[in-house]
Design a protein around this motif. Sequence first.
Motif, PDB file in Angstrom:
ATOM      1  N   GLU A   1      55.992  37.167 -13.074  1.00  0.00           N
ATOM      2  CA  GLU A   1      56.185  36.250 -12.185  1.00  0.00           C
ATOM      3  C   GLU A   1      55.003  35.782 -11.377  1.00  0.00           C
ATOM      4  OE1 GLU A   1      58.965  33.559 -10.409  1.00  0.00           O
ATOM      5  OE2 GLU A   1      59.603  35.244 -11.844  1.00  0.00           O
ATOM      6  N   GLY A   2      54.643  34.493 -11.150  1.00  0.00           N
ATOM      7  CA  GLY A   2      53.617  34.169 -10.564  1.00  0.00           C
ATOM      8  C   GLY A   2      52.384  33.835 -11.648  1.00  0.00           C
ATOM      9  N   VAL A   3      52.727  34.225 -12.893  1.00  0.00           N
ATOM     10  CA  VAL A   3      51.469  34.121 -13.708  1.00  0.00           C
ATOM     11  C   VAL A   3      51.875  32.541 -14.776  1.00  0.00           C
ATOM     12  CG1 VAL A   3      50.250  35.019 -15.715  1.00  0.00           C
ATOM     13  CG2 VAL A   3      50.380  36.418 -13.865  1.00  0.00           C
ATOM     14  N   ASP A   4      51.283  31.773 -14.855  1.00  0.00           N
ATOM     15  CA  ASP A   4      51.502  30.545 -15.782  1.00  0.00           C
ATOM     16  C   ASP A   4      50.953  30.996 -17.286  1.00  0.00           C
ATOM     17  OD1 ASP A   4      51.589  28.268 -17.134  1.00  0.00           O
ATOM     18  OD2 ASP A   4      50.383  26.946 -15.989  1.00  0.00           O
ATOM     19  N   SER A   5      51.840  31.070 -18.218  1.00  0.00           N
ATOM     20  CA  SER A   5      51.745  31.591 -19.661  1.00  0.00           C
ATOM     21  C   SER A   5      50.637  30.536 -20.281  1.00  0.00           C
ATOM     22  CB  SER A   5      52.632  31.834 -20.461  1.00  0.00           C
ATOM     23  OG  SER A   5      53.402  30.646 -20.495  1.00  0.00           O
ATOM     24  N   ASN A   6      50.649  29.453 -19.876  1.00  0.00           N
ATOM     25  CA  ASN A   6      49.830  28.292 -20.532  1.00  0.00           C
ATOM     26  C   ASN A   6      48.258  28.507 -20.014  1.00  0.00           C
ATOM     27  OD1 ASN A   6      51.934  26.446 -21.350  1.00  0.00           O
ATOM     28  ND2 ASN A   6      52.257  26.017 -19.439  1.00  0.00           N
ATOM     29  N   LYS A   7      48.065  29.175 -19.073  1.00  0.00           N
ATOM     30  CA  LYS A   7      46.671  29.583 -18.698  1.00  0.00           C
ATOM     31  C   LYS A   7      46.288  30.750 -19.574  1.00  0.00           C
ATOM     32  CE  LYS A   7      43.620  31.209 -14.895  1.00  0.00           C
ATOM     33  NZ  LYS A   7      43.517  31.783 -13.456  1.00  0.00           N
ATOM     34  N   ILE A   8      47.087  31.562 -20.068  1.00  0.00           N
ATOM     35  CA  ILE A   8      46.743  32.501 -21.100  1.00  0.00           C
ATOM     36  C   ILE A   8      46.321  31.777 -22.399  1.00  0.00           C
ATOM     37  CG2 ILE A   8      47.696  34.558 -22.525  1.00  0.00           C
ATOM     38  CD1 ILE A   8      49.475  35.101 -19.814  1.00  0.00           C
ATOM     39  N   VAL A   9      47.337  30.910 -22.827  1.00  0.00           N
ATOM     40  CA  VAL A   9      46.863  30.265 -24.176  1.00  0.00           C
ATOM     41  C   VAL A   9      45.830  29.533 -24.040  1.00  0.00           C
ATOM     42  CG1 VAL A   9      47.834  28.619 -25.732  1.00  0.00           C
ATOM     43  CG2 VAL A   9      49.411  30.395 -24.781  1.00  0.00           C
ATOM     44  N   LYS A  10      45.489  28.864 -23.055  1.00  0.00           N
ATOM     45  CA  LYS A  10      44.304  28.007 -23.169  1.00  0.00           C
ATOM     46  C   LYS A  10      42.936  28.838 -23.089  1.00  0.00           C
ATOM     47  CE  LYS A  10      46.525  23.938 -20.568  1.00  0.00           C
ATOM     48  NZ  LYS A  10      46.466  23.135 -19.372  1.00  0.00           N
ATOM     49  N   THR A  11      43.000  29.983 -22.147  1.00  0.00           N
ATOM     50  CA  THR A  11      41.985  30.741 -22.058  1.00  0.00           C
ATOM     51  C   THR A  11      41.775  31.349 -23.437  1.00  0.00           C
ATOM     52  OG1 THR A  11      42.397  31.353 -19.634  1.00  0.00           O
ATOM     53  CG2 THR A  11      40.934  32.849 -20.808  1.00  0.00           C
TER      54      THR A  11
ATOM     55  N   LYS B   1      37.965  30.909 -24.742  1.00  0.00           N
ATOM     56  CA  LYS B   1      37.018  31.825 -24.775  1.00  0.00           C
ATOM     57  C   LYS B   1      36.858  32.788 -25.997  1.00  0.00           C
ATOM     58  CE  LYS B   1      36.083  34.295 -20.726  1.00  0.00           C
ATOM     59  NZ  LYS B   1      36.319  35.236 -19.935  1.00  0.00           N
ATOM     60  N   TYR B   2      37.904  32.837 -26.610  1.00  0.00           N
ATOM     61  CA  TYR B   2      38.059  33.886 -27.755  1.00  0.00           C
ATOM     62  C   TYR B   2      38.196  33.081 -28.919  1.00  0.00           C
ATOM     63  CZ  TYR B   2      38.319  36.528 -23.304  1.00  0.00           C
ATOM     64  OH  TYR B   2      37.897  36.997 -22.416  1.00  0.00           O
ATOM     65  N   ASP B   3      38.496  31.836 -29.201  1.00  0.00           N
ATOM     66  CA  ASP B   3      38.770  30.934 -30.443  1.00  0.00           C
ATOM     67  C   ASP B   3      39.944  31.688 -30.961  1.00  0.00           C
ATOM     68  OD1 ASP B   3      38.667  28.959 -32.039  1.00  0.00           O
ATOM     69  OD2 ASP B   3      36.864  29.952 -33.372  1.00  0.00           O
ATOM     70  N   LEU B   4      40.986  31.928 -30.152  1.00  0.00           N
ATOM     71  CA  LEU B   4      42.318  32.582 -30.347  1.00  0.00           C
ATOM     72  C   LEU B   4      43.339  31.392 -30.228  1.00  0.00           C
ATOM     73  CD1 LEU B   4      44.564  34.747 -31.264  1.00  0.00           C
ATOM     74  CD2 LEU B   4      44.127  35.743 -29.039  1.00  0.00           C
ATOM     75  N   SER B   5      44.065  31.001 -31.027  1.00  0.00           N
ATOM     76  CA  SER B   5      45.363  30.296 -31.080  1.00  0.00           C
ATOM     77  C   SER B   5      46.682  30.871 -31.248  1.00  0.00           C
ATOM     78  CB  SER B   5      45.473  29.198 -32.306  1.00  0.00           C
ATOM     79  OG  SER B   5      44.255  28.489 -32.150  1.00  0.00           O
ATOM     80  N   LEU B   6      47.119  30.993 -29.921  1.00  0.00           N
ATOM     81  CA  LEU B   6      48.495  31.511 -29.529  1.00  0.00           C
ATOM     82  C   LEU B   6      49.660  30.269 -29.263  1.00  0.00           C
ATOM     83  CD1 LEU B   6      47.613  34.291 -27.041  1.00  0.00           C
ATOM     84  CD2 LEU B   6      48.154  34.517 -29.578  1.00  0.00           C
TER      85      LEU B   6
END
Length: 449
Positions: free
Chosen positions: A359-369, A373-378
């Motif tokens: 709760e309180g974490v936007d999963s879109n931020k994880i995917v974009k980061t 930063k890591y050239d990882l596509s989720l």
Amino acid sequence: MLREVSQKRVLPFLGQITRGLSASALPEQVQYDPQTSSVPTPQPAPFSYVPPGRNHLFVPGPVNIHERVLRAMHVPGQNHRDPWFAQFFKDCLEESKLIYGTKEATPFIFSGTGTGGWEAALCNTLSPGDKVVCFRYGLFSHLWIDMMQRLGLDVQVVDRPWGEGADENTLEDILRKDTDKKIKAVAVVHNETTTGVTSDIAGCRKAMDAVNHPALLLVDGVSSIGALEFRMDDWRVDVAVTGSQKALSLPTGLAFVAASPKALEAMKSAKLKRVYYDFADMLRTNPSGNVPYTPSLAMLYGMRESIKMLREEGMENVFARHHRLGEGARRAVEGWGLQLLCKNPRWRSDSLTVVEVPEGVDSNKIVKTAYAKYDLSLGIGLAQINGKVFRIGHLGNMNELMLVSALAGAEMAMIDAGVPIKPGSGVGKAIEYWHQTSSVIKTRESLVQ
């Protein structure tokens, strides 16, 4: 000497051109300074820089393409009307039966996507106003229902919580009440890539048989066929659909459809309009090795190589490999202290893992980061679960070392996004499981004796 003369003549002329340009005449990213008459180096366009290494592709389609498949697709332009094509295409059709687990069904290959396969399944078997039962538990089951409704079908939508699958008891109850046998088809998305849920198609067939209902069984196997257990003949699936960019590990561009004898019989009375996806045109041309319109030859070459690789591995081993990959990813989620969207183990997918964020974490931020930063596509969360989950795809051309890189990248991106996890907590759990269940690669046994 000539070079010096050229510079003396050309450079003043270029200077006059530069001084005559207005700021508005230059590209937007170039800042023109009229005081110095100099033009600085243009700034690179967004996403134009290609970093070292490779992009780590871990969405549930498109997926990673094996080097063998890429090489097989590297062919010059060819004429499919030349004599060589007929046997080549007949072999393509026959070989495609492997992924469905069928000897009885008739396979079709369309240039298109899984969505086109959906349309082919519906339009070739049903008529306007026909009643169809379809479960909705994710975006893709929703979109298939939307297509049914727009085609003029009468759809009985059975909504399920997102994170659960098709309930066989509910299906049996619906069909038992249909005493007049007005329901003409049951449509099920086998593996819902929105939620990481795999429904039990054998269970759905059992429910249909329990009440001796004659409805057709139409199955979206877009992200399951070629990765998860699929037994078209045993489960008596009437139409099965998949796409090239999923477990077959090809580029997007081919829709694969297989139809049972019962489905082909239904085609004779089906009244929905169809043109491009008409089985009849294929049935008229395919037996002789011909096609009603230009095929994608490079894709067909890639398809044959991909199926050859599946045959070499053995389909039972393919299913087992996907289960090990899926279970390793689930162990990683447990190690992170997070939850899967799919809570019931019986519905958990081996094609992808859908992870709920705190709760309180936007999963879109994880995917974009992860990408920045890591050239990882989720995979992002779709529709009503956007921002609440992210998706890790592990189907098709995939092994443990590939997937562990995705888990490591996901850990780093989650930490960047403020998720309180310990570095290595998920990766360690996955590695522990894979190490305990690993075996020597086929034909390399002599190296470890």
